[in-house]
Design a protein around this motif. Sequence first.
Motif, PDB file in Angstrom:
ATOM      1  N   GLN A   3       3.802   5.105  -6.309  1.00  0.00           N
ATOM      2  CA  GLN A   3       3.763   4.858  -7.746  1.00  0.00           C
ATOM      3  C   GLN A   3       2.589   5.565  -8.421  1.00  0.00           C
ATOM      4  OE1 GLN A   3       6.023   3.202  -9.667  1.00  0.00           O
ATOM      5  NE2 GLN A   3       7.281   3.020  -7.829  1.00  0.00           N
ATOM      6  N   LEU A   4       1.561   5.908  -7.663  1.00  0.00           N
ATOM      7  CA  LEU A   4       0.412   6.600  -8.239  1.00  0.00           C
ATOM      8  C   LEU A   4       0.825   7.906  -8.921  1.00  0.00           C
ATOM      9  CD1 LEU A   4      -2.394   6.111  -5.553  1.00  0.00           C
ATOM     10  CD2 LEU A   4      -2.429   5.313  -7.909  1.00  0.00           C
ATOM     11  N   LYS A   5       1.879   8.517  -8.418  1.00  0.00           N
ATOM     12  CA  LYS A   5       2.346   9.781  -8.999  1.00  0.00           C
ATOM     13  C   LYS A   5       2.810   9.595 -10.443  1.00  0.00           C
ATOM     14  CE  LYS A   5       4.070  10.980  -4.384  1.00  0.00           C
ATOM     15  NZ  LYS A   5       5.290  11.226  -3.567  1.00  0.00           N
ATOM     16  N   LEU A   6       3.218   8.365 -10.787  1.00  0.00           N
ATOM     17  CA  LEU A   6       3.743   8.102 -12.130  1.00  0.00           C
ATOM     18  C   LEU A   6       2.669   7.636 -13.098  1.00  0.00           C
ATOM     19  CD1 LEU A   6       6.955   6.108 -11.087  1.00  0.00           C
ATOM     20  CD2 LEU A   6       6.762   8.554 -11.563  1.00  0.00           C
ATOM     21  N   MET A   7       1.460   7.354 -12.600  1.00  0.00           N
ATOM     22  CA  MET A   7       0.419   6.753 -13.435  1.00  0.00           C
ATOM     23  C   MET A   7      -0.357   7.806 -14.217  1.00  0.00           C
ATOM     24  SD  MET A   7      -1.120   3.870 -10.853  1.00  0.00           S
ATOM     25  CE  MET A   7      -0.038   2.813  -9.882  1.00  0.00           C
ATOM     26  N   ASP A   8      -0.579   7.525 -15.496  1.00  0.00           N
ATOM     27  CA  ASP A   8      -1.416   8.384 -16.336  1.00  0.00           C
ATOM     28  C   ASP A   8      -2.878   7.981 -16.226  1.00  0.00           C
ATOM     29  OD1 ASP A   8       0.905   9.690 -17.439  1.00  0.00           O
ATOM     30  OD2 ASP A   8       1.222   7.869 -18.616  1.00  0.00           O
ATOM     31  N   VAL A   9      -3.130   6.713 -15.991  1.00  0.00           N
ATOM     32  CA  VAL A   9      -4.485   6.201 -15.841  1.00  0.00           C
ATOM     33  C   VAL A   9      -4.437   5.011 -14.894  1.00  0.00           C
ATOM     34  CG1 VAL A   9      -4.253   4.713 -17.867  1.00  0.00           C
ATOM     35  CG2 VAL A   9      -6.531   5.335 -17.061  1.00  0.00           C
ATOM     36  N   GLU A  50       0.835  -1.208   0.000  1.00  0.00           N
ATOM     37  CA  GLU A  50       0.000   0.000   0.000  1.00  0.00           C
ATOM     38  C   GLU A  50       0.867   1.255   0.000  1.00  0.00           C
ATOM     39  OE1 GLU A  50      -2.723   2.139   3.312  1.00  0.00           O
ATOM     40  OE2 GLU A  50      -3.410   0.136   2.722  1.00  0.00           O
ATOM     41  N   LYS A  51       1.913   1.252   0.786  1.00  0.00           N
ATOM     42  CA  LYS A  51       2.818   2.400   0.831  1.00  0.00           C
ATOM     43  C   LYS A  51       3.500   2.609  -0.511  1.00  0.00           C
ATOM     44  CE  LYS A  51       6.853   4.185   3.314  1.00  0.00           C
ATOM     45  NZ  LYS A  51       7.840   3.907   4.404  1.00  0.00           N
ATOM     46  N   GLU A  52       3.976   1.529  -1.117  1.00  0.00           N
ATOM     47  CA  GLU A  52       4.647   1.641  -2.415  1.00  0.00           C
ATOM     48  C   GLU A  52       3.671   2.064  -3.514  1.00  0.00           C
ATOM     49  OE1 GLU A  52       6.337  -2.191  -2.985  1.00  0.00           O
ATOM     50  OE2 GLU A  52       8.074  -1.810  -1.672  1.00  0.00           O
ATOM     51  N   LEU A  53       2.433   1.562  -3.440  1.00  0.00           N
ATOM     52  CA  LEU A  53       1.437   1.903  -4.446  1.00  0.00           C
ATOM     53  C   LEU A  53       1.131   3.397  -4.426  1.00  0.00           C
ATOM     54  CD1 LEU A  53      -0.607   1.042  -6.591  1.00  0.00           C
ATOM     55  CD2 LEU A  53      -2.243   0.585  -4.752  1.00  0.00           C
ATOM     56  N   LYS A  54       1.012   3.980  -3.260  1.00  0.00           N
ATOM     57  CA  LYS A  54       0.751   5.414  -3.156  1.00  0.00           C
ATOM     58  C   LYS A  54       1.870   6.227  -3.806  1.00  0.00           C
ATOM     59  CE  LYS A  54      -1.925   5.052   1.128  1.00  0.00           C
ATOM     60  NZ  LYS A  54      -1.953   5.360   2.572  1.00  0.00           N
ATOM     61  N   HIS A  84     -12.310  -0.537  -2.609  1.00  0.00           N
ATOM     62  CA  HIS A  84     -11.545  -0.081  -1.447  1.00  0.00           C
ATOM     63  C   HIS A  84     -12.084   1.267  -0.978  1.00  0.00           C
ATOM     64  CE1 HIS A  84      -8.250   0.976   1.205  1.00  0.00           C
ATOM     65  NE2 HIS A  84      -7.682  -0.195   0.986  1.00  0.00           N
ATOM     66  N   PRO A  85     -12.394   1.416   0.311  1.00  0.00           N
ATOM     67  CA  PRO A  85     -13.010   2.659   0.809  1.00  0.00           C
ATOM     68  C   PRO A  85     -12.130   3.895   0.655  1.00  0.00           C
ATOM     69  CG  PRO A  85     -12.355   1.215   2.631  1.00  0.00           C
ATOM     70  CD  PRO A  85     -12.226   0.413   1.375  1.00  0.00           C
ATOM     71  N   GLN A  86     -10.810   3.718   0.481  1.00  0.00           N
ATOM     72  CA  GLN A  86      -9.914   4.868   0.351  1.00  0.00           C
ATOM     73  C   GLN A  86      -9.433   5.100  -1.083  1.00  0.00           C
ATOM     74  OE1 GLN A  86      -7.226   3.449   3.669  1.00  0.00           O
ATOM     75  NE2 GLN A  86      -7.381   5.602   4.230  1.00  0.00           N
ATOM     76  N   MET A  87      -9.920   4.295  -2.031  1.00  0.00           N
ATOM     77  CA  MET A  87      -9.428   4.393  -3.400  1.00  0.00           C
ATOM     78  C   MET A  87      -9.698   5.767  -4.015  1.00  0.00           C
ATOM     79  SD  MET A  87      -7.670   2.755  -5.635  1.00  0.00           S
ATOM     80  CE  MET A  87      -7.747   1.060  -5.022  1.00  0.00           C
ATOM     81  N   ASP A  88     -10.893   6.302  -3.813  1.00  0.00           N
ATOM     82  CA  ASP A  88     -11.209   7.619  -4.377  1.00  0.00           C
ATOM     83  C   ASP A  88     -10.273   8.688  -3.831  1.00  0.00           C
ATOM     84  OD1 ASP A  88     -13.274   6.561  -5.870  1.00  0.00           O
ATOM     85  OD2 ASP A  88     -14.830   7.092  -4.426  1.00  0.00           O
ATOM     86  N   LEU A  89      -9.980   8.608  -2.545  1.00  0.00           N
ATOM     87  CA  LEU A  89      -9.075   9.583  -1.923  1.00  0.00           C
ATOM     88  C   LEU A  89      -7.681   9.476  -2.522  1.00  0.00           C
ATOM     89  CD1 LEU A  89      -8.535  11.703   0.287  1.00  0.00           C
ATOM     90  CD2 LEU A  89      -8.059   9.823   1.854  1.00  0.00           C
ATOM     91  N   TRP A  90      -7.187   8.248  -2.714  1.00  0.00           N
ATOM     92  CA  TRP A  90      -5.853   8.052  -3.278  1.00  0.00           C
ATOM     93  C   TRP A  90      -5.755   8.551  -4.716  1.00  0.00           C
ATOM     94  CZ3 TRP A  90      -5.332   2.223  -1.559  1.00  0.00           C
ATOM     95  CH2 TRP A  90      -5.165   2.189  -0.162  1.00  0.00           C
ATOM     96  N   LEU A  91      -6.785   8.305  -5.496  1.00  0.00           N
ATOM     97  CA  LEU A  91      -6.709   8.617  -6.926  1.00  0.00           C
ATOM     98  C   LEU A  91      -6.996  10.079  -7.230  1.00  0.00           C
ATOM     99  CD1 LEU A  91      -8.390   5.488  -8.557  1.00  0.00           C
ATOM    100  CD2 LEU A  91      -6.012   5.861  -7.919  1.00  0.00           C
ATOM    101  N   GLY A  92      -7.810  10.725  -6.420  1.00  0.00           N
ATOM    102  CA  GLY A  92      -8.125  12.122  -6.680  1.00  0.00           C
ATOM    103  C   GLY A  92      -8.785  12.291  -8.041  1.00  0.00           C
ATOM    104  N   ASN A  93      -8.230  13.197  -8.860  1.00  0.00           N
ATOM    105  CA  ASN A  93      -8.782  13.462 -10.196  1.00  0.00           C
ATOM    106  C   ASN A  93      -8.119  12.612 -11.280  1.00  0.00           C
ATOM    107  OD1 ASN A  93     -10.549  15.467  -9.209  1.00  0.00           O
ATOM    108  ND2 ASN A  93      -8.900  16.994  -9.269  1.00  0.00           N
ATOM    109  N   ARG A  94      -7.310  11.660 -10.872  1.00  0.00           N
ATOM    110  CA  ARG A  94      -6.608  10.835 -11.867  1.00  0.00           C
ATOM    111  C   ARG A  94      -7.626  10.023 -12.687  1.00  0.00           C
ATOM    112  NH1 ARG A  94      -3.182   9.817  -8.788  1.00  0.00           N
ATOM    113  NH2 ARG A  94      -1.431  11.041  -9.525  1.00  0.00           N
ATOM    114  N   LYS A  95      -7.368   9.878 -13.965  1.00  0.00           N
ATOM    115  CA  LYS A  95      -8.278   9.137 -14.845  1.00  0.00           C
ATOM    116  C   LYS A  95      -8.309   7.668 -14.436  1.00  0.00           C
ATOM    117  CE  LYS A  95      -7.486  12.322 -18.645  1.00  0.00           C
ATOM    118  NZ  LYS A  95      -6.909  12.522 -19.988  1.00  0.00           N
ATOM    119  N   ARG A  96      -9.530   7.120 -14.494  1.00  0.00           N
ATOM    120  CA  ARG A  96      -9.709   5.759 -13.991  1.00  0.00           C
ATOM    121  C   ARG A  96     -10.617   4.960 -14.915  1.00  0.00           C
ATOM    122  NH1 ARG A  96     -11.961   4.526  -7.961  1.00  0.00           N
ATOM    123  NH2 ARG A  96     -12.714   6.628  -8.309  1.00  0.00           N
ATOM    124  N   ILE A  97     -10.298   3.678 -15.037  1.00  0.00           N
ATOM    125  CA  ILE A  97     -11.157   2.709 -15.729  1.00  0.00           C
ATOM    126  C   ILE A  97     -11.537   1.641 -14.719  1.00  0.00           C
ATOM    127  CG2 ILE A  97     -11.342   1.048 -17.606  1.00  0.00           C
ATOM    128  CD1 ILE A  97      -9.023   2.536 -18.982  1.00  0.00           C
TER     129      ILE A  97
END
Length: 361
Positions: free
Chosen positions: A102-108, A96-100, A123-136
């Motif tokens: 790596q999120l900075k490098l993700m385009d989608v 989880e720590k590493e994923l957060k 995941h209840p915190q997924m929206d918070l982690w992703l913010g406005n990042r594009k998601r599928i």
Amino acid sequence: MSVQFQLSSCLWTPNSPSPQFSAKFLPNRPRFSTSPLPATPTLSSQSPTIQIIGNNTFDGNLRETDIWTAIDTDLSHWTNVLRPVQWFPGHIAKAEKELKEQLKLMDVVIEVRDGRIPLSTSHPQMDLWLGNRKRILVLNREDMISTADRNAWAEYFAKLGTKVVFSNGKLGMGTLKLGRLAKELAADVNVKRKAKGLLPRPIRAGIVGYPNVGKSSLINRLLKRRMCPAAPRPGVTRTLRWIRFGKDLELLDSPGILPMRISDQSAAIKLAICDDIGERSYDVDDVAAILVQMLSKLPAVGRDALCKRYKFHVDSECGKIFVEKLALHLFNGDVHQAAFRVLSDFRKGRFGWTALERPSR
């Protein structure tokens, strides 16, 4: 051995005998034991120590949407007396720590959920982690749900404006569409790079989700070769790994991420039923009993289909009694083996393919 049960419902309370069921048919075991019972053709004389209650919210005249609401209400009631299902092995905290980071490098971000329980694998915190990042959003295991289930979820997420891809990670259906959609959503990345005088780079897509929802299988299907370890059990992938897909797409395979504490125990039971959480976190006997009660209330399955599958009859709506009779019928009284068989049969579609939740209207 054949034993006939004549109960309309199961109303057991912890540490008290049932007024409706002869004690000679009840197991002598600790409340949350996961060890097999000794092979014996009869069950012991101890009173029950677990409560699986049906509150009679279902009847044959309910509309389909009301049936699902009734099942959700009952499930919440049934789980109140069970040991909380919690599973958070050490590798998840690290991942989880590493994923957060790596999120900075993700385009989608490609979020994969189990198509049988799309809400419970959110995941209840997924929206918070992703913010406005594009998601599928990927609803995997499309082959394990009915057309009616698929249509209900497609309509639900369409109203939310969420881009959804239904997939079958084993056979690869939906994977090509997923790859194209990821590239389309992140196409502006290289447009901006070109405007700055930079060379184009591959689109970076991170694949995230709960354990055992099929993330690694999707990547393997996209690549058309086995690049990521995948197995039908949670916790196989333990490290993050970037993988190149052609010249213009990079995929991040990540371990399954669960919240440290699962507050919604109805969702936790569904995770256990669908094998999306470690088996050590729950009592197989209890989960199988609840599954029987859920399937008995679904018109697509029903108690008759359960009895037909195992070739015996039981009048009771209590899942615990059903599993105990199955133990006597096929496993020489071993309730643990009977419970495991019920769960395994559901996971393999032996009762027909059906989701365990539907969107509310």
